[in-house]
Scaffold this active site. Structure first.
Site, PDB file in Angstrom:
ATOM      1  N   TRP A 370      30.121  45.459  45.073  1.00 38.70           N
ATOM      2  CA  TRP A 370      30.996  46.621  45.035  1.00 38.70           C
ATOM      3  C   TRP A 370      31.527  46.879  43.623  1.00 38.70           C
ATOM      4  O   TRP A 370      32.110  47.922  43.354  1.00 38.70           O
ATOM      5  CB  TRP A 370      32.173  46.422  45.998  1.00 38.70           C
ATOM      6  CG  TRP A 370      33.179  45.385  45.570  1.00 38.70           C
ATOM      7  CD1 TRP A 370      32.938  44.126  45.082  1.00 38.70           C
ATOM      8  CD2 TRP A 370      34.604  45.538  45.569  1.00 38.70           C
ATOM      9  NE1 TRP A 370      34.113  43.471  44.809  1.00 38.70           N
ATOM     10  CE2 TRP A 370      35.163  44.313  45.102  1.00 38.70           C
ATOM     11  CE3 TRP A 370      35.462  46.567  45.952  1.00 38.70           C
ATOM     12  CZ2 TRP A 370      36.527  44.113  44.992  1.00 38.70           C
ATOM     13  CZ3 TRP A 370      36.832  46.349  45.834  1.00 38.70           C
ATOM     14  CH2 TRP A 370      37.349  45.138  45.354  1.00 38.70           C
ATOM     15  N   ASP A 371      31.326  45.917  42.729  1.00 38.71           N
ATOM     16  CA  ASP A 371      31.698  46.088  41.326  1.00 38.71           C
ATOM     17  C   ASP A 371      31.197  47.429  40.793  1.00 38.71           C
ATOM     18  O   ASP A 371      31.879  48.109  40.034  1.00 38.71           O
ATOM     19  CB  ASP A 371      31.083  44.979  40.460  1.00 38.71           C
ATOM     20  CG  ASP A 371      31.416  43.575  40.928  1.00 38.71           C
ATOM     21  OD1 ASP A 371      31.723  43.399  42.130  1.00 38.71           O
ATOM     22  OD2 ASP A 371      31.345  42.648  40.110  1.00 38.71           O
ATOM     23  N   GLU A 499      39.456  37.446  48.064  1.00 43.71           N
ATOM     24  CA  GLU A 499      38.568  36.477  48.694  1.00 43.71           C
ATOM     25  C   GLU A 499      39.248  35.132  48.945  1.00 43.71           C
ATOM     26  O   GLU A 499      38.603  34.200  49.427  1.00 43.71           O
ATOM     27  CB  GLU A 499      37.311  36.308  47.850  1.00 43.71           C
ATOM     28  CG  GLU A 499      36.464  37.577  47.838  1.00 43.71           C
ATOM     29  CD  GLU A 499      35.237  37.481  46.952  1.00 43.71           C
ATOM     30  OE1 GLU A 499      35.146  36.498  46.174  1.00 43.71           O
ATOM     31  OE2 GLU A 499      34.383  38.373  47.028  1.00 43.71           O
ATOM     32  N   LYS A 611      43.362  35.815  45.040  1.00 44.92           N
ATOM     33  CA  LYS A 611      42.409  35.654  43.941  1.00 44.92           C
ATOM     34  C   LYS A 611      42.486  36.855  42.999  1.00 44.92           C
ATOM     35  O   LYS A 611      42.290  36.730  41.791  1.00 44.92           O
ATOM     36  CB  LYS A 611      41.000  35.518  44.506  1.00 44.92           C
ATOM     37  CG  LYS A 611      39.912  35.275  43.477  1.00 44.92           C
ATOM     38  CD  LYS A 611      38.545  35.178  44.151  1.00 44.92           C
ATOM     39  CE  LYS A 611      37.440  34.916  43.145  1.00 44.92           C
ATOM     40  NZ  LYS A 611      36.100  34.934  43.777  1.00 44.92           N
ATOM     41  N   GLN A 612      42.775  38.031  43.563  1.00 40.95           N
ATOM     42  CA  GLN A 612      42.720  39.292  42.828  1.00 40.95           C
ATOM     43  C   GLN A 612      43.533  40.329  43.604  1.00 40.95           C
ATOM     44  O   GLN A 612      43.940  40.076  44.729  1.00 40.95           O
ATOM     45  CB  GLN A 612      41.267  39.750  42.710  1.00 40.95           C
ATOM     46  CG  GLN A 612      40.589  39.985  44.064  1.00 40.95           C
ATOM     47  CD  GLN A 612      39.099  39.791  44.010  1.00 40.95           C
ATOM     48  OE1 GLN A 612      38.619  38.672  44.076  1.00 40.95           O
ATOM     49  NE2 GLN A 612      38.358  40.884  43.896  1.00 40.95           N
TER      50      GLN A 612
END
Length: 781
Positions: A370-371, A499, A611-612
């Site tokens: 998806w980046d 994640e 994580k993000q």
């Protein structure tokens, strides 16, 4: 930010070049990534032209975007629907490595004396240059220049030029040039992000020959059964030379030995032209013919004209894409390196996309994530929309595979794979792979933004609408109206962008993005019905769409469960997140980051650790749905528990920090984003660039410090700069217009460079620009 590395770059702070002055063999693995040259199709990892003796510190590689081998995914305990067959980008035949023997002495920087060494990635001219003065055998000195390029206008073609000048002697020079088909991929490592999963040597050689200075090698992968061909030819400035060429089929080698007598202070030049085609581009029986045609044309126009073409291509690219940042030369260098790397990494042929590591290394197996849509696509949408269009067409070309995956999982519509090359789901860990159902909505979001920026209705009719409709159909089948949630539509057992939190109910990011998908699908249905009856009926017949199904989509969108906690005044990341123990990240030793390499997933999943960004990414992407207070409250809640173990993280925090007027914090996040690879901040640049992070760097300038937002057909700006930056400028394309923004600490200037007229907004003040007109505004501090 929790961690900001103090590493110092070894590169000189040049705004248009990445310059290594002096030989740094201890950094070789990382430098090979940085000095890659590529053209979106062909990637030439930046290994030394004369090879590196310590194989543990070097990985010479050549990649073709979208060319892959398959491998079996094995599980000690498998299950229905697990990904069973993976795909990995393969390292194809190497043509970059030479042996140079001068008066019987093999040229190597590990013997003799280096009097001069400069390596430069020239981002204006699209070439890699190495300049060396080497001293050997009782003070004999020789001057050597290597130039390497992957042709941006001719994506199947590359060239290397070697110029040699004996400075204080005359002697015999031998150059050994090869097509080395004995290439292999990296094996699996303890780092789950690295290693391809394929066997060491994945090819069988099906054809090899040479004729004087010309040679050809064709190989086929053993499992995916895809062929590629590589042809080389050589041009020499030397009139009298001896050439011996031969094939070693057992070693998969085509070798050329070229010898000549060299006189003192005379320069001698050899150019090696090479071309690659694959069975994914053309029929197998055409590969050799097309390689030959490409080489013939290259020799005809010559190396200098290839350099001229490269400069012309990049002049156009930079004219549209360049971002100027004044106040920190290292940032200017880094942002241009990011944009140049994105250009080098991006497929433009409809059968390839952007691998997470570009074409520079094998991290994540060369997979597309998806980046592409969320982090990289905005750069192309607003600077080179024709490239964005081809990336979306690539997703359309994988739609049938997505339909098959949805059917395999007993759902209607289409489910795109979390990580893939040719359409198969390649994620062996489904909690952080298949369960990230938001991938569909991420692709639809990119389609929506592309359409808003371009009004490209032909794309919607022929490609985009079908993806949007099949994604909406999938989501309608995925969730259900829950009586326990007051009849709201809920989606259970999913994983959002974070994640470190997996298999949860009602992930807020997913639910909101699904709502967006369904609303956009209903809007496109009405638009096509009103504007193109033929296209509308064609799609309805193909997909068996009905008004009743669209009404269901509207009902789901209007009744989507959108979590909110009134006590905390935040959006809970999911139904269970706020009930978990909140972890103090300062108590985790630095050597345990990233956590995924040091903690069991269960130890991560049971805490409030991110994580993000997840909720914060949602607020950024769908900014019009949330208030300033929503942003502030959620930023303050989630920032302290975010590890930034993902390179996708810091750019989003930077952009949102600007809006909260946390300008120094925004700059710190931005600098970390921009210098990620040049300073090797995560100590893994050796595995390849962080392509999404580079897209994030562009967004951090334009959407962050430039304050650009899109919505309701209007481009708006709310710019502000931190103390470390004095000036930024950028250009964006929107609805057929090109707008230039120039920002200082106390003023903003907007100029319409192309297009008749456009309405813009500066801090909610709407104004019109006509062709060639500029308007200046004061920025209140």
């Amino acid at each position: 930010m929790r961690r900001l590395s103090k590493r110092q770059a070894i590169f000189l702070p040049d705004e248009w070049n990445i310059i290594e002055e002096g030989f740094h063999p201890e950094k070789n693995f990382m430098l090979e990534t940085i000095f890659t040259v590529a053209n979106g199709y062909l990637g030439l990892r930046g290994n030394l032209d004369e090879d590196f003796p310590d194989k543990s510190q070097s990985f010479k590689a050549t990649y073709i975007n979208g060319f892959y081998e398959e491998y079996d995914i094995t599980y000690p305990e498998g299950g229905y629907g697990f990904a069973k067959r993976g795909e990995a980008m393969v390292n194809v035949a190497d043509v970059k490595t030479f042996e140079i023997i001068i008066d019987g002495e093999k040229f190597t920087l590990f013997n003799g004396k280096i009097n001069k060494y400069v390596r430069k990635l020239d981002m204006r001219n699209g070439r890699l240059v190495r300049e060396i003065i080497w001293e050997f055998n009782s003070s004999k000195k020789i001057y050597i220049i290597f130039e390497r390029l992957a042709c941006l206008k001719r994506q199947h073609l590359g060239a290397i030029n070697i110029r040699i000048k004996p400075l204080n002697f005359s002697g015999r020079i031998k150059i050994v040039s090869k097509i080395d088909g004995n290439s292999s991929n990296l094996l699996e490592t303890e780092d789950v992000r690295v290693g391809s999963g394929i066997e060491k040597f994945p090819f069988e050689t099906i054809k090899a020959y040479c004729d004087k200075l010309n040679g050809f090698l064709m190989q086929k992968t053993k499992k995916s059964r895809l062929s590629y061909g590589c042809m080389v030819d050589h041009g020499l400035s030397i009139k009298e030379f001896f050439c011996k060429s031969f094939v070693d089929k057992e070693k998969n080698l085509v070798t050329f030995e070229i010898e000549f007598d060299a006189k003192q202070n005379m320069e001698y030049s050899l150019t090696k032209y090479f071309s690659y085609f694959t069975q994914r581009d053309v029929e197998e029986d055409l590969i050799e013919e097309l390689c030959a045609a490409e080489i013939l044309e290259a020799k005809k126009i010559g190396f200098e004209n290839l350099l001229k073409e490269q400069r012309e291509f990049l002049e156009t690219f930079w004219e549209n894409a360049d971002v100027v940042v004044k106040g920190d030369p290292k940032i200017q260098q880094a942002i241009r390196f990011s944009l140049f790397s994105l250009l080098q990494s991006t497929g433009r042929n409809g059968i390839s996309n952007i691998a997470a590591k570009g074409l520079t290394g094998e991290g994540y197996g060369g997979h597309y994530f998806w980046d592409s849509e969320i982090y990289i696509m905005p750069f192309f949408i607003y600077t080179h929309p024709e490239i964005a269009r081809m990336l979306l067409i690539h997703r359309y070309n994988l739609l049938d595979a997505a339909r098959q995956r949805a059917e395999e999982l007993h759902h209607r519509g289409a489910l795109y794979p979390w990580r893939t090359i040719a359409g198969k789901e390649c994620s062996a860990y489904f909690p952080a792979g298949t369960a990230q159902y938001h991938i569909n909505a991420d692709i639809v979001y990119a389609i929506k933004k592309y359409f808003e920026a371009t009004d490209d209705l032909d794309f919607i009719k022929n490609y985009g609408a079908e993806i949007v409709f099949e994604s909406a159909r999938f989501y309608a089948d995925l969730g259900h109206f829950s009586e326990e949630k007051d009849g709201k539509f809920c989606i259970f057992c999913v994983t959002g962008p974070d994640e470190y939190t997996a298999l949860v109910d009602n992930n807020a990011y997913t639910n909101y993005m699904v709502q967006m998908n369904l609303e956009f699908a209903a809007r496109l249905y009405s638009l096509l019905k009103e504007t193109d009856k033929e296209a509308f009926e064609r799609l309805c017949n193909k997909l068996k769409l009905s008004d009743e199904e669209i009404e269901l989509w509207k009902k789901i969108a209007n009744n989507m469960y959108l979590p909110y906690n009134a006590k905390l005044k935040i959006i809970p990341q999911d139904d269970s997140f706020i009930y978990k123990k909140r972890f103090d990240l300062s108590k985790i030793p630095e050597d345990q980051f990233p956590l995924l390499l040091h903690w069991h997933y269960l130890d991560i999943y049971r805490y409030q650790i991110c994580k993000q960004p997840d909720v914060l990414l949602l607020i950024y992407l769908l900014r019009e749905k949330f208030s300033y207070e929503d942003l502030k409250n959620n930023y303050e809640y989630y920032e302290p528990i975010t590890t930034h173990d993902s390179s996708l993280s810091s750019a989003i925090f930077s952009i949102l920090a600007v809006e909260l007027n946390l300008l120094e914090k925004a700059y710190e996040y931005f600098r970390y984003t921009a210098r990620m690879d040049l300073d090797d901040l995560n100590d893994n640049t050796k595995d390849g660039i962080h392509a999404a992070c580079m897209g994030g760097a562009w967004q951090a300038v334009v959407f962050g410090f430039g304050g650009m937002r899109t919505g309701n057909g209007l481009l708006s700006f709310s710019p502000r700069l931190p103390k470390n930056i004095d000036y930024i400028s950028f250009k964006v394309k929107y609805k057929g217009c090109t707008i230039k923004g120039e920002i200082t600490k106390n003023k903003a200037i907007y100029t319409l460079l192309a297009g008749e007229a456009i309405l813009l907004s500066h801090y909610s003040q709407t104004f019109e620009l006509k062709s060639g007109q500029a308007k200046e505004f004061v920025i209140e501090t």
